[in-house]
Design a protein around this motif. Sequence first.
Motif, short mmCIF file in Angstrom:
data_model
loop_
_atom_site.label_atom_id
_atom_site.label_comp_id
_atom_site.label_asym_id
_atom_site.label_seq_id
_atom_site.Cartn_x
_atom_site.Cartn_y
_atom_site.Cartn_z
N ALA A 180 0.73 -1.24 -0.11
CA ALA A 180 0.12 0.04 -0.02
C ALA A 180 0.87 1.24 -0.05
N CYS A 181 2.12 1.14 0.26
CA CYS A 181 3.12 2.50 0.30
C CYS A 181 3.38 2.89 -1.15
N PRO A 182 2.81 4.03 -1.55
CA PRO A 182 3.10 4.28 -2.98
C PRO A 182 4.48 4.65 -3.44
N TYR A 183 5.34 4.79 -2.34
CA TYR A 183 6.90 5.21 -2.54
C TYR A 183 7.57 4.03 -2.32
N MET A 225 -6.45 -0.65 -4.15
CA MET A 225 -4.80 -0.22 -4.09
C MET A 225 -4.62 0.66 -5.19
N MET A 277 -2.47 2.85 -5.66
CA MET A 277 -0.79 2.86 -5.78
C MET A 277 -0.44 1.65 -6.56
N ARG A 278 -1.19 0.70 -6.68
CA ARG A 278 -0.99 -0.52 -7.78
C ARG A 278 -2.12 -0.46 -8.70
N LEU A 286 7.90 0.11 -7.26
CA LEU A 286 7.50 1.55 -6.77
C LEU A 286 8.46 2.37 -6.51
N PHE A 287 8.95 3.32 -7.15
CA PHE A 287 10.00 4.26 -6.79
C PHE A 287 11.43 3.61 -6.46
#
Lengths: 254, 394
Positions: A99-102, B196, B198-199, B342-343
């Motif tokens: 769940a962490c976007p970073y 989610m 972010m996914r 992610l990043f």
Amino acid sequence: MTRWGMVIDLEKCTGCQACTTACQMENARLPGEMWQDVLFYSEGEYPSGKLSWLPRPCMHCENPSCVAVCPTRATYKTEDGVVLIDWERCIGCKYCMIACPYGVRFYAEEKQKTQPDIRKVFPAKGDKVWDPPYKMPEHMQNPKWGVGIQPKNVVSKCTFCYHRVSQAPKGTVDLNPDDPKLRPYTPACVVTCAPSARYFGDLDNPSSEVRQLIATKRGTRLLDQTGNRPQVYYLAGEAPAIPETRSVRSGRKA
Amino acid sequence: MTATAMDRSPAPLLAYDAKPDPISALLMLLGAAGAGLGLAFVFYALLVDGHAAFNTSSDMAWGSPIAFYLFFLLTSSGLSIVASLDTVFGLRVFHPVAKRCVWMSIVALVAGFSVLALEIGRPFRMLWALPVGMQFHSPMWWMGVFYSLDLALLCAKFWLMHTRRWHAPGTHGLSVLSFVISILAPGTLGLVFGMMAMRPAWYSPIMPMYFILTGFVGALAFVLFFTAVLPNQRRKPNEALFDVLLPRLFFVSLLAVIGMRFGQIVTTLWSNYEGMEAHWLSLDSALFKIEILVGLALPALLTATNGMRANRALVMLAGFAYLIGNFFGRLELLINGQKVPLFKGYWAGYVDYWPSLTEWMLVPAGIGIYLFLYGAGEWLLRLAEAEPRQGRTS
């Protein structure tokens, strides 16, 4: 109440990774488990190729999605605005990592990218992941904050060096590493940053340096559209954009 | 054990004085071997290497164990829904499989929970940390609540069936509650992924419906497959169910899955949104091909006409093919959501992942647990039993 936050000036940052190294040493992280990292982006080809970089700690979001998804409340936000993990409550479900976007969370139980496996070189007794030769004093470690040598099968992340920051004298507005009195309370990455690209202070205090910088130099947050509202701001200066894309693709042929 | 209606006289709780029929004995034997081998291997690997025995990483946090867990839990919910067609909605034609479906549903849950327990970092801590945490914002917390309720209600429902109290006060209410939970549980599991943002490869309000529907088709495939290997189920009074209704329902539901999946594929391939390129990458993967060709196209072709649907061997094969495709499709779904890191910067590249041997050994472990308990149920628990017809009110 203080709400700690960080500002990173990308015009000053040289991408030297000293912050990454300082964080690794301060928090005894495993190789590849970089709570603080510098990400590199390359675009285009010779002679017009361009290299850019982005230091990336945990964003300690105002509305952290990792806190919302944690089924046991092991991940939580402190009153002074820092997102921490209670290692004595984490069940290792790794939903926060999803769940962490970073992408700032880590799980130590994975195949090591470098050999020899340093966990086997410095094996720990009991429940800990490893027993490194250099580590912070026992009295500073606190599993309730996710600080110190971590137990097995739990998630870890940047704590804004909470073992330092939480001890700062009450009423401190800026944790400036140039001030010898405040240096012990300042996050390791801020202390070690050679070009002084990092600033740390109270985001809720209008007189703090971080607030002044955000206001006067157009402080920007990553992925603001997610609604997580990071407490880490970037100053891009005259640069056209922060290389905030998470994608690794350079474009698809139509 | 027969499928005929029976009297209301008390029956022994366990038929352990009878010898198991050859099929049940074989299922138990295979199950014990698979579970024994799989669990021994996984336990040893976890003891020596911990969860580093898995190929999961901080970039691919959820790997194949979660996919296998999804497979069992969603199928379990589907089986509970199939049973509810009779016990809740009064579609008596499904009655001959109702008790069996409830047992299969329980067993699939146990298999799924077992796989999950081997994946979670600290499974025993869950027992106190989840209830103490009370994190209402977390879909995973709700998933834990609903699946715990699901297991409890299914056990209660089976107990009432097994002790021939089909019409005891509250039985129907309990069945309705169990049905509602068997919708909420996989729906919430869908939300665990579908919420989610972010996914992007997972983010979809359709995900809960997709999970419920694919689980339902999986349940039909389970019933068709397992009743095919138990020939005594295919008795004359049940021909309409096994040779017409169940294969037709399977085919129609499969078409709905195909339509939904086609929509997903077109939408995701069209999108330029960051993270969605995982779907382009998956086009070349073996998992995608197995999911589409073996899991969707083949069973649809095998059950395309009335004549083919009346052919038990073809229907059994179609059910088996769907389960294989569905199994690998779940794994593909898991990987797609995490393929784009992610990043991690441009130099990190896409996340490579393929399950380790230890992870693959969770397959015989989970399926072995399922087969053993199902075979034991077939032997000891009168799964083919039906209630007295005259007592039926719906």
